[in-house]
Scaffold this motif. Structure first.
Motif, PDB file in Angstrom:
ATOM      1  N   GLY A 279     -47.878 -46.364  39.944  1.00  0.00           N
ATOM      2  CA  GLY A 279     -48.775 -46.909  40.955  1.00  0.00           C
ATOM      3  C   GLY A 279     -50.012 -46.073  41.168  1.00  0.00           C
ATOM      4  O   GLY A 279     -50.229 -45.042  40.513  1.00  0.00           O
TER       5      GLY A 279
ATOM      6  N   THR B  78     -47.603 -54.965  45.523  1.00  0.00           N
ATOM      7  CA  THR B  78     -46.432 -54.376  44.871  1.00  0.00           C
ATOM      8  C   THR B  78     -45.853 -55.403  43.898  1.00  0.00           C
ATOM      9  O   THR B  78     -46.050 -56.612  44.082  1.00  0.00           O
ATOM     10  CB  THR B  78     -45.343 -54.002  45.896  1.00  0.00           C
ATOM     11  OG1 THR B  78     -45.110 -55.133  46.745  1.00  0.00           O
ATOM     12  CG2 THR B  78     -45.755 -52.826  46.747  1.00  0.00           C
TER      13      THR B  78
ATOM     14  N   ASN C 187     -41.557 -50.904  38.385  1.00  0.00           N
ATOM     15  CA  ASN C 187     -41.939 -51.028  39.797  1.00  0.00           C
ATOM     16  C   ASN C 187     -43.374 -50.577  39.921  1.00  0.00           C
ATOM     17  O   ASN C 187     -43.686 -49.446  39.547  1.00  0.00           O
ATOM     18  CB  ASN C 187     -41.097 -50.072  40.656  1.00  0.00           C
ATOM     19  CG  ASN C 187     -39.959 -50.777  41.328  1.00  0.00           C
ATOM     20  OD1 ASN C 187     -39.928 -51.996  41.424  1.00  0.00           O
ATOM     21  ND2 ASN C 187     -39.014 -50.001  41.790  1.00  0.00           N
TER      22      ASN C 187
ATOM     23  N   GLU D  84     -46.837 -50.144  42.449  1.00  0.00           N
ATOM     24  CA  GLU D  84     -47.376 -50.110  43.826  1.00  0.00           C
ATOM     25  C   GLU D  84     -48.853 -49.793  43.722  1.00  0.00           C
ATOM     26  O   GLU D  84     -49.225 -48.845  43.010  1.00  0.00           O
ATOM     27  CB  GLU D  84     -46.830 -48.885  44.567  1.00  0.00           C
ATOM     28  CG  GLU D  84     -45.510 -48.950  45.200  1.00  0.00           C
ATOM     29  CD  GLU D  84     -45.298 -47.627  45.963  1.00  0.00           C
ATOM     30  OE1 GLU D  84     -45.921 -47.403  47.003  1.00  0.00           O
ATOM     31  OE2 GLU D  84     -44.499 -46.833  45.447  1.00  0.00           O
TER      32      GLU D  84
END
Ligand SMILES: NC(=O)c1ccc[n+]([C@@H]2O[C@H](COP(=O)([O-])OP(=O)(O)OC[C@H]3O[C@@H](n4cnc5c(N)ncnc54)[C@H](O)[C@@H]3O)[C@@H](O)[C@H]2O)c1
Length: 357
Positions: free
Chosen positions: A154, A234, A246, A248
């Motif tokens: 992220g 997200t 994942n 972000e």
């Protein structure tokens, strides 16, 4: 390999100044010929700063001038397609800033033009050329991590909504907020590290908690301008090869004051490798977690990033033209990233998983 200096121009004098610096760092291989911007004050200021001989306010005139062989397109996102296509049709090589375009449909138009063009098209995914990210790639190819099964990645800013009142906040021009602005870099770097696996499913969510109230911007204003993009996003993405990601991203959040950090953690069966770049740090960014003789071991690879990310990307663009090799950051990769970004926005809008084919 061509020995005469490559004649280049830059369109857009915002981040375009980093392109000028990148070309200026290659004096044996490149001749900086022209700068183009509709904002004449900016054109004159940046042009004289980098000692650019020719100024244009109309990119069509620049492309028709016959004075350049390659161009950097450093314009608001919705201009990437029309200007890149005009440059390709004029027979120029094109280095286009990220994202490929403001949406997938515009990106596909660039891909069609690039497929028919004599010039090369490369996208400026400059983060992947950082030496620490390059080292991660080497570690992966040497099998240090075993099989990578999950990635946490992220880019988080505490106060960092850019271009207050400008195009960055306008979904029609920008295509979105921090996901398409910052997330695009992270998605490319992760996908490049993993050899661009196919994205299979995407679950995304977006929020706009700060921008609409004029909070946490780089340029505060008493009158909030229209704000039609997210300020955080997200996503949970399944990739081929049984890998999950994942993601972000945020321009604004309650976090460490001044935070402007990006990170990529690759979790593998034999080790976890973490890149953590706090406020554009150039060293001490890597940590490797493994086991030796059954005991956890933490290693800090000594990799220093010695040039700007743009300098690395521009050197790569020039090299692929000089050596007549395919651009390493290709239009196809740009399209895959646009497909992922569009799926995240679509999933956020419908509130469920989007399946990509
Ligand atoms: N790779 C990176 O690290 C990085 C960093 C910042 C921005 N970018 C990308 O670079 C692009 C430009 O962003 P920016 O921050 O420089 O924006 P900016 O608004 O600061 O600069 C854009 C410039 O383009 C000029 N312009 C607008 N329309 C024009 C036209 N038709 N012809 C000629 N000039 C025109 C504007 O006058 C302005 O000077 C965006 O796509 C952004 O995503 C990439």
């Amino acid at each position: 390999m061509s020995r005469s200096p490559l004649k280049v121009g830059v369109v857009g004098a915002g981040i375009g100044r980093h392109h000028l610096a990148g070309y200026r760092a290659l004096p044996d291989d490149v001749e900086v010929v022209a700068l183009c911007d509709t904002n004449e004050a900016r054109l004159n200021e940046i042009g004289s700063m980098y000692n650019v001989p020719r100024y244009f306010t109309d990119y069509n005139e620049l492309f028709a001038s016959g004075e350049i062989e390659a161009v950097s397109v450093c314009l608001p996102n919705s201009l990437h397609a029309p200007v890149s296509i005009a440059a390709l049709e004029a027979g120029l090589h094109v280095l286009c800033e990220k994202p490929l375009a403001e949406n997938l449909a515009s990106g596909q138009k660039i891909a069609t033009a690039a497929a028919q063009a004599s010039g090369k098209f490369m996208i400026c995914f400059n983060r992947r050329y950082r030496l620490d990210v390059q080292w991660m790639k080497q570690a992966l190819s040497e099998g240090l991590l075993g099989r990578v099964y999950h990635v946490k990645a992220g880019w988080i800013r505490e106060t960092g909504i850019p271009g207050w009142g400008g195009w960055f906040l306008n979904k029609d021009i920008a295509g979105g907020g921090p996901l398409i602005d910052l997330g695009v870099h992270i998605l490319d770097a992760v996908m490049w590290l993993l050899d661009y696996p196919a994205p299979l499913t995407v679950t995304g969510a977006t929020q706009a908690n700060f921008g609409p109230h004029s909070a946490k911007t780089w340029q505060a204003s008493p009158t909030p301008p229209p704000y039609t993009v997210e300020d955080s996003a997200t996503a949970y993405i399944r990739l081929s090869g049984d890998v999950t990601l994942n993601l972000e991203t945020s321009w604004a959040s309650h976090a460490r004051p001044g935070m402007d950090d990006f990170f990529i953690t690759l979790m593998g069966t034999e080790g976890t490798l973490e890149l953590y770049v706090a406020n554009y740090a150039t060293e001490n960014t890597l940590t490797l977690y493994t086991e030796v003789a059954g005991k956890p071991v933490v290693t800090r690879p000594a990799v220093k990033v010695s040039r700007s990310d743009h300098e690395y990307a521009i050197a790569e663009f020039v090299k692929c033209i000089k050596e007549d090799t395919p651009p390493t950051a290709s239009v196809e990769q740009g399209l895959t990233i646009m497909q992922m970004i569009e799926a995240i926005y679509q999933s956020a809008a419908v509130g469920r998983e989007v399946v990509l084919t």
